[in-house]
Design a protein around this motif. Structure first.
Motif, mmCIF file in Angstrom:
data_model
loop_
_atom_site.group_PDB
_atom_site.id
_atom_site.type_symbol
_atom_site.label_atom_id
_atom_site.label_comp_id
_atom_site.label_asym_id
_atom_site.label_seq_id
_atom_site.Cartn_x
_atom_site.Cartn_y
_atom_site.Cartn_z
ATOM 1 N N THR A 102 0.714 -1.132 0.028
ATOM 2 C CA THR A 102 -0.135 -0.261 -0.122
ATOM 3 C C THR A 102 0.465 1.234 -0.009
ATOM 4 O OG1 THR A 102 -0.093 0.088 2.303
ATOM 5 C CG2 THR A 102 -2.055 -1.609 1.252
ATOM 6 N N ILE A 103 0.292 2.128 -1.283
ATOM 7 C CA ILE A 103 1.968 3.401 -1.102
ATOM 8 C C ILE A 103 0.472 4.773 -1.233
ATOM 9 C CG2 ILE A 103 3.385 4.442 -2.447
ATOM 10 C CD1 ILE A 103 3.817 1.508 -4.029
ATOM 11 N N GLU A 104 0.537 5.017 -0.005
ATOM 12 C CA GLU A 104 0.456 6.581 0.178
ATOM 13 C C GLU A 104 0.047 7.059 1.181
ATOM 14 O OE1 GLU A 104 -4.362 5.224 1.329
ATOM 15 O OE2 GLU A 104 -4.818 5.572 -0.552
ATOM 16 N N HIS A 105 -0.087 8.072 2.866
ATOM 17 C CA HIS A 105 0.574 8.800 2.852
ATOM 18 C C HIS A 105 2.187 8.076 3.817
ATOM 19 C CE1 HIS A 105 1.590 12.277 4.778
ATOM 20 N NE2 HIS A 105 1.616 12.362 6.565
ATOM 21 N N GLY A 106 1.489 6.839 3.361
ATOM 22 C CA GLY A 106 2.944 5.461 4.281
ATOM 23 C C GLY A 106 2.926 4.679 3.547
ATOM 24 N N LEU A 107 3.946 3.867 3.727
ATOM 25 C CA LEU A 107 4.241 2.752 2.789
ATOM 26 C C LEU A 107 3.728 1.338 3.339
ATOM 27 C CD1 LEU A 107 5.483 1.401 0.494
ATOM 28 C CD2 LEU A 107 7.686 1.652 1.133
ATOM 29 N N GLY A 108 3.310 1.034 3.401
ATOM 30 C CA GLY A 108 2.683 -0.575 4.260
ATOM 31 C C GLY A 108 2.637 -1.814 3.383
ATOM 32 N N MET A 109 2.275 -2.955 3.921
ATOM 33 C CA MET A 109 2.989 -4.406 3.846
ATOM 34 C C MET A 109 1.690 -5.252 4.330
ATOM 35 S SD MET A 109 5.752 -7.210 2.214
ATOM 36 C CE MET A 109 5.576 -8.390 1.124
ATOM 37 N N GLY A 110 1.210 -6.465 3.234
ATOM 38 C CA GLY A 110 0.384 -7.687 3.520
ATOM 39 C C GLY A 110 1.130 -8.691 2.918
ATOM 40 N N PHE A 111 1.117 -9.343 3.744
ATOM 41 C CA PHE A 111 1.397 -11.226 2.932
ATOM 42 C C PHE A 111 0.484 -11.985 3.375
ATOM 43 C CE2 PHE A 111 4.074 -13.974 1.108
ATOM 44 C CZ PHE A 111 4.186 -13.738 0.451
ATOM 45 N N VAL A 112 -0.063 -13.136 2.474
ATOM 46 C CA VAL A 112 -0.468 -13.648 2.842
ATOM 47 C C VAL A 112 -0.237 -15.299 2.508
ATOM 48 C CG1 VAL A 112 -3.001 -15.583 1.781
ATOM 49 C CG2 VAL A 112 -2.889 -13.044 2.583
ATOM 50 N N ILE A 113 0.116 -16.490 3.542
ATOM 51 C CA ILE A 113 0.445 -17.238 3.083
ATOM 52 C C ILE A 113 -0.359 -19.093 3.226
ATOM 53 C CG2 ILE A 113 2.598 -18.939 3.744
ATOM 54 C CD1 ILE A 113 3.903 -16.663 4.736
ATOM 55 N N ASN A 114 -0.732 -19.153 2.611
ATOM 56 C CA ASN A 114 -1.325 -20.375 2.841
ATOM 57 C C ASN A 114 -2.927 -20.072 2.973
ATOM 58 O OD1 ASN A 114 -2.452 -23.457 2.441
ATOM 59 N ND2 ASN A 114 -1.476 -23.681 4.974
ATOM 60 N N HIS A 115 -3.206 -19.115 2.317
ATOM 61 C CA HIS A 115 -4.569 -18.597 2.115
ATOM 62 C C HIS A 115 -4.315 -17.231 3.443
ATOM 63 C CE1 HIS A 115 -6.043 -21.031 -1.117
ATOM 64 N NE2 HIS A 115 -4.933 -21.906 -0.322
#
Length: 422
Positions: free
Chosen positions: A233-246
């Protein structure tokens, strides 16, 4: 006599579309319920086939789920029969029951959605706000106000809400319910989950906002059929989410995947988290605005809203302003570093770039992606698919609702219920 609802068109469903035989650790009733919800509707014979259990077992468990009001039978037309003969009977999650609310609190606006247990959106609401950190009392007041407004808009009694999912930017320990740092909170190490529960009298779940976007993609978007994927996610900050095996990966303390706070420059630019050299400090909105003040020759005392300054910077870049173009190019190069690190570490099938900033073309420019590929390990195979998504203001709140749906399902049907019954 059992009432069977009529349905003309198959529901799209919501939730991860898990492959048959890929997961067996959860109770059968939970697996059955989640498969029906994910498919929108499903016949008993298909459930038995996918789970490799007897039709009798499916009948027993689904009867229990129907008796408790979680599932209902619907009549559907048999494929290839042109409507002739006896209608087929399928199962679906009973709509317009067991409501939850998802809320996203940010430094620009607060959003909320009201959904039922089938994942159908009943209503959405947004409240603009002035940027800046708030005290805990202000946060609680904003959440309560949003909850009442979205319930009133959806025509659902406030007392009918079973759970609330809430997301904020920053470092969130979702299991402990503690926000260790957030740009929307003036204090650190805030027990936000407990404070909200006491204020609202509701079951509350909280998480980092990047995880919420990832949950939105997992439950309602491009990630439903994928076992592994990343969202940046790139907006006022920079974030990340990650899915492993659903499933969302959060780390041992619930605060993993902080891509924006990985270091790309020793003793580099100051990040809003208080440290230096974070990737976010070169890519996020406030980083570009910092550079824009120099590029656009703005007086030191002059202040403008971040959005206005970004639009001005982008207009100058499109018009050929070399300084403005170099700012976007530099941010694109740093983004390429971050994306290549994701690939080299996790090898995801898909990376989704998400957020309001997707319209700024440096985010998906050919040069940025080409540089990402140059920084990836050369394995002789193609890299992951890159997609850009800009869902709109309610995206984050949809993810918060998915969080509430997931956790509430675990409580009603999961292993914790089995252990409590023993």
């Amino acid at each position: 006599m059992k009432k069977i609802s009529q349905i003309g068109k198959a529901s799209l469903g919501c939730g991860p579309l898990i492959q048959p035989l890929s997961e067996t650790a959860r109770p059968l009733r939970q697996q059955i319920f989640e498969r029906v919800r994910a498919a929108g509707q499903m016949a008993r014979v298909q459930l038995a086939k996918e789970l490799c259990i007897s039709p009798a077992s499916v009948t027993t468990i689904t009867s229990e789920l129907i008796d408790t009001g979680l599932l209902e039978e619907v009549q559907t037309t048999r494929e290839g029969e042109g409507g002739r003969g006896r209608p087929a009977v399928a199962l679906r999650v009973r709509p317009n029951t067991r409501h939850v609310v998802g809320i996203k609190l940010s430094d620009r606006e607060h959003t909320a959605v009201l959904v039922d247990f089938a994942g159908n959106m009943i209503a959405g609401e947004a409240i603009p706000r002035s940027p800046g950190a708030m005290g805990i009392d202000g946060i609680l007041e904003a959440a309560e106000r949003l909850l009442h407004r979205v319930c009133a808009k959806g025509g659902v009694d406030r007392e009918a809400i079973l759970a609330l999912g809430l997301g904020v930017p920053g470092f969130v320990d979702s299991e402990a319910g503690v926000v260790h740092w957030s740009p929307v909170l003036s204090d650190r190490h805030v027990g936000l989950q407990a404070a909200l529960r006491d204020r609202l009298g509701l079951t509350v779940f909280i998480d980092n906002d990047a995880n919420l976007v990832t949950l939105a993609e997992l439950w309602f978007g491009a990630g439903r059929k994928l076992s592994d994927f990343a969202v940046v996610t790139i907006e006022h900050g920079l974030g990340m989410g990650f899915v492993i095996n659903h499933r969302i990966y959060r780390g041992s303390r619930g605060m993993g995947m902080e891509l924006g706070h990985t270091k790309v420059q020793l003793d580099g630019a100051l990040c809003r988290c208080g440290q230096r050299g974070c990737l976010e400090a070169y890519v996020a909105d406030y980083a570009l605005v910092r550079e824009a003040r120099t590029a656009l020759n703005l007086p030191l005392g002059e202040t403008q809203p971040v959005g206005v300054m970004l639009e001005s910077l982008f207009d100058h870049a499109k018009a050929g302003n070399a300084a403005a173009r170099s700012i976007f190019r530099r941010a694109g190069r740093y983004l390429a570093v971050g994306l290549s690190n994701i690939v080299n570490l996790f090898d995801p099938a898909l990376i989704i770039l998400s957020g309001e900033r997707m319209r700024y073309d440096y985010l998906y420019a050919t040069e940025t992606l080409a540089e990402m590929h140059e920084l990836m390990l050369d394995t002789g195979r193609d890299g992951p698919r890159i997609e850009t998504h800009a869902w709109g203001d309610l995206l984050w709140a949809h993810g918060a609702a998915a969080l509430a749906l997931h956790e509430l399902t675990e409580q009603l049907l999961g292993t914790s219920r089995e252990m409590a019954a023993q």
